[in-house]
Design an enzyme around this catalytic site. Structure first.
Site, mmCIF file in Angstrom:
data_model
loop_
_atom_site.group_PDB
_atom_site.id
_atom_site.type_symbol
_atom_site.label_atom_id
_atom_site.label_comp_id
_atom_site.label_asym_id
_atom_site.label_seq_id
_atom_site.Cartn_x
_atom_site.Cartn_y
_atom_site.Cartn_z
ATOM 1 N N PHE A 130 0.582 -7.110 -6.553
ATOM 2 C CA PHE A 130 1.844 -6.405 -6.780
ATOM 3 C C PHE A 130 2.217 -6.594 -8.251
ATOM 4 O O PHE A 130 2.150 -7.702 -8.776
ATOM 5 C CB PHE A 130 2.922 -6.983 -5.858
ATOM 6 C CG PHE A 130 4.176 -6.178 -5.841
ATOM 7 C CD1 PHE A 130 4.296 -5.061 -5.020
ATOM 8 C CD2 PHE A 130 5.250 -6.517 -6.648
ATOM 9 C CE1 PHE A 130 5.463 -4.300 -5.003
ATOM 10 C CE2 PHE A 130 6.420 -5.762 -6.637
ATOM 11 C CZ PHE A 130 6.521 -4.649 -5.818
ATOM 12 N N ASP A 202 1.515 -15.518 -2.575
ATOM 13 C CA ASP A 202 2.637 -14.595 -2.448
ATOM 14 C C ASP A 202 2.578 -14.012 -1.032
ATOM 15 O O ASP A 202 1.631 -13.295 -0.689
ATOM 16 C CB ASP A 202 2.532 -13.501 -3.515
ATOM 17 C CG ASP A 202 3.703 -12.528 -3.456
ATOM 18 O OD1 ASP A 202 4.255 -12.327 -2.360
ATOM 19 O OD2 ASP A 202 4.055 -11.964 -4.510
ATOM 20 N N TYR A 227 13.429 -9.505 2.790
ATOM 21 C CA TYR A 227 13.979 -8.191 3.146
ATOM 22 C C TYR A 227 12.940 -7.238 3.705
ATOM 23 O O TYR A 227 13.254 -6.121 4.074
ATOM 24 C CB TYR A 227 14.708 -7.543 1.952
ATOM 25 C CG TYR A 227 13.892 -7.398 0.683
ATOM 26 C CD1 TYR A 227 12.935 -6.399 0.547
ATOM 27 C CD2 TYR A 227 14.086 -8.264 -0.391
ATOM 28 C CE1 TYR A 227 12.187 -6.265 -0.607
ATOM 29 C CE2 TYR A 227 13.346 -8.136 -1.556
ATOM 30 C CZ TYR A 227 12.402 -7.134 -1.660
ATOM 31 O OH TYR A 227 11.660 -7.012 -2.806
ATOM 32 N N LYS A 228 11.663 -7.670 3.761
ATOM 33 C CA LYS A 228 10.615 -6.817 4.343
ATOM 34 C C LYS A 228 10.477 -7.141 5.828
ATOM 35 O O LYS A 228 11.383 -6.858 6.592
ATOM 36 C CB LYS A 228 9.318 -6.995 3.549
ATOM 37 C CG LYS A 228 9.448 -6.459 2.119
ATOM 38 C CD LYS A 228 8.242 -6.715 1.244
ATOM 39 C CE LYS A 228 8.484 -6.133 -0.149
ATOM 40 N NZ LYS A 228 7.537 -6.644 -1.142
ATOM 41 N N ARG A 376 1.634 5.035 3.017
ATOM 42 C CA ARG A 376 1.592 3.693 3.599
ATOM 43 C C ARG A 376 2.483 3.651 4.839
ATOM 44 O O ARG A 376 3.621 4.113 4.817
ATOM 45 C CB ARG A 376 2.091 2.709 2.535
ATOM 46 C CG ARG A 376 1.830 1.268 2.820
ATOM 47 C CD ARG A 376 2.187 0.424 1.609
ATOM 48 N NE ARG A 376 3.629 0.421 1.364
ATOM 49 C CZ ARG A 376 4.285 -0.576 0.783
ATOM 50 N NH1 ARG A 376 3.623 -1.644 0.363
ATOM 51 N NH2 ARG A 376 5.584 -0.518 0.578
HETATM 52 C C1 LIG Z 1 7.837 -6.730 -2.484
HETATM 53 C C2 LIG Z 1 7.024 -7.646 -3.302
HETATM 54 C C3 LIG Z 1 7.612 -8.375 -4.348
HETATM 55 C C4 LIG Z 1 9.055 -8.118 -4.680
HETATM 56 O O1 LIG Z 1 9.612 -8.973 -5.593
HETATM 57 P P1 LIG Z 1 11.191 -8.890 -5.858
HETATM 58 O O2 LIG Z 1 11.472 -9.947 -6.825
HETATM 59 O O3 LIG Z 1 11.869 -9.084 -4.524
HETATM 60 O O4 LIG Z 1 11.517 -7.537 -6.354
HETATM 61 C C5 LIG Z 1 6.819 -9.295 -5.024
HETATM 62 N N1 LIG Z 1 5.504 -9.482 -4.688
HETATM 63 C C6 LIG Z 1 4.923 -8.764 -3.692
HETATM 64 C C7 LIG Z 1 3.499 -9.010 -3.336
HETATM 65 C C8 LIG Z 1 5.662 -7.823 -2.987
HETATM 66 O O5 LIG Z 1 5.088 -7.113 -2.019
#
Ligand SMILES: *Cc1c(COP(=O)(O)O)cnc(C)c1O
Length: 417
Positions: A130, A202, A227-228, A376
């Site tokens: 990401f 992560d 939040y996911k 997705r």
């Molecule tokens: C959604 C996601 C993030 C999001 O980071 P935020 O700081 O909440 O914006 C980070 N890493 C991965 C792998 C994600 O899927």
């Protein structure tokens, strides 16, 4: 346990009737006429989360005022929330706190991990990570003389090839956000350790999607989203994990007053709190934390083996139905077929993925688009049924058969995809 024969001919109503997790759906508020396959981006609201926010606003804030820091448990909430998440990620007590965003926590753990490996200067990660993970890693190496970031998919083919005696940290996304591929936490952590490096995981696309075993895998640090898949609400704070064996030597760079040993002594000099609490920085977002704690209460009785089993079957059912019903349309799945190698999403490449996803959303099927050409679909076992999956594939087929995506209305790109 997992059959390799196609599920395409199975009756969705019978699959739902045999689903032990089906009763959880009632706990969520889902709009009529929507099939929500985007809980991997933003989980839906639950009654428990909304009730908790309402109570916190009307009573703790409006009536309790500043007293609520003591009387309503606000002060301890980042740690109390961490205790609720610990079970879901396989962490013994005292190793998880909830604070800040994933991005900020990544910065803290990356800097802390680099400091634990003086003399080593390389961070190893995957180019497919990401982007925020890569951007933060780029920021960290820019701050450390001689440090560099090496990426699998750019500097070599695999992570394993890049791990060597200069590697300080291996940073891995447990489930790839684009393809849904699941990385081997035990194996990669062991490889990092064998080379003398530390492993940071992560968990954004695995926490709440499958049973994570941080302690058993001997992970060093982890960060993750709430939040996911955990459904804690838009912008809910993230979690951070540091293995207890590192606590005594740990220093994180954002040394704020909430991570001080005695914040209300207002001392001139920073002195870190002991343990994971040192990862706190500033005042926590109380209303978001209340939503989070309400939402997490729904996880207390979830059997993670049942969750994973259903996730694997939902994703397989979707893939089998897409193959069976949409074969003419040239969709290419980039999600591993092997159930042990994927998380809880299915990603389909399609040349016109952006307008096609807009057309699907207009028809009540919400998924999302990831550049350059991926549709997705996330499958969240607590509120998605096999009937939803069957209906989703019929909507997909209709949009592709009728080429509804050619309608101009679906071409304009919004800020958030
Ligand atoms: C959604 C996601 C993030 C999001 O980071 P935020 O700081 O909440 O914006 C980070 N890493 C991965 C792998 C994600 O899927």
């Amino acid at each position: 346990m997992h059959t390799t024969t196609s599920m395409a001919r199975l009756d969705p109503a019978s699959l739902d009737a045999a689903d032990p997790l089906a009763p959880y759906r009632e706990r969520f508020l889902l709009p009529e006429g929507v099939i929500y396959l985007d809980g991997n981006s933003l989980g839906p609201a639950s009654h428990a989360a909304l009730d908790a926010v309402d109570q916190a606003a009307q009573s703790e804030w409006a009536q309790g005022l500043i007293r609520s820091w003591n009387t309503a448990g606000w002060f301890d909430m980042p740690m109390a929330a961490g205790r609720l998440i610990a079970r879901l990620v396989g962490a013994a007590d005292g190793q998880v706190a909830v604070c800040d965003s994933v991005t900020i926590n990544l910065y803290k753990v990356l800097q802390a991990a680099m400091a634990l490996r003086p003399g080593r200067r390389t961070i190893v990660a995957e180019a497919s990570s990401f982007p925020t993970d890569l951007y933060i890693a780029q920021g960290v190496v820019a701050n450390i003389q001689g440090a560099r970031l090496r990426l699998a998919g750019r500097d070599a083919e695999t992570l394993e090839e890049l791990i060597d005696e200069d590697t300080a940290v291996v940073l891995v996304n447990h489930v790839d956000y684009r393809s849904g591929a699941l990385r081997d936490m035990v194996g990669l952590t062991a490889k990092a350790h064998a080379a003398g490096a530390l492993a940071i995981w992560d968990l954004c696309h695995s926490a709440g999607a499958l049973a994570v075993e941080l302690d058993a895998c001997e992970a060093d640090f982890a960060v993750g989203c709430t939040y996911k898949y955990l459904n804690c609400g838009p912008g809910a704070p993230a979690f951070v994990y540091a293995a207890a064996r590192h606590h005594a030597q740990l220093r994180q760079p954002l040394s704020g007053w909430w991570g001080h040993a005695r914040p209300f002594e207002f001392e001139t000099d920073y002195a870190p709190a002991t343990g994971i609490k040192a990862f706190l920085t500033g005042t926590p977002p109380v209303l978001s934390l209340r939503a989070l704690m309400g939402a997490l209460a729904d996880w207390n009785d979830v059997d993670m083996d049942q969750l994973r089993e259903k996730s694997v079957r939902l994703t397989q059912y979707f893939m089998d139905l897409v193959e069976d019903r949409c074969a003419a349309h040239g969709l290419v799945s980039i999600t591993p077929r092997d159930p042990g190698a994927r998380g809880s999403q299915v990603s389909l490449r399609f040349e016109h993925a952006y307008p096609a996803m807009q057309a699907l959303i207009a028809k009540g099927l919400i998924g999302d688009f990831r550049a350059p050409d991926v549709m997705r679909f996330g499958f969240t076992p607590l509120y998605i049924s096999f009937s939803d999956v069957a209906r989703a594939v019929e909507i997909l087929k209709e949009v592709l058969d009728t080429e509804l995506w050619r309608d101009e209305a679906y071409a304009a790109k919004a800020a958030v995809t």
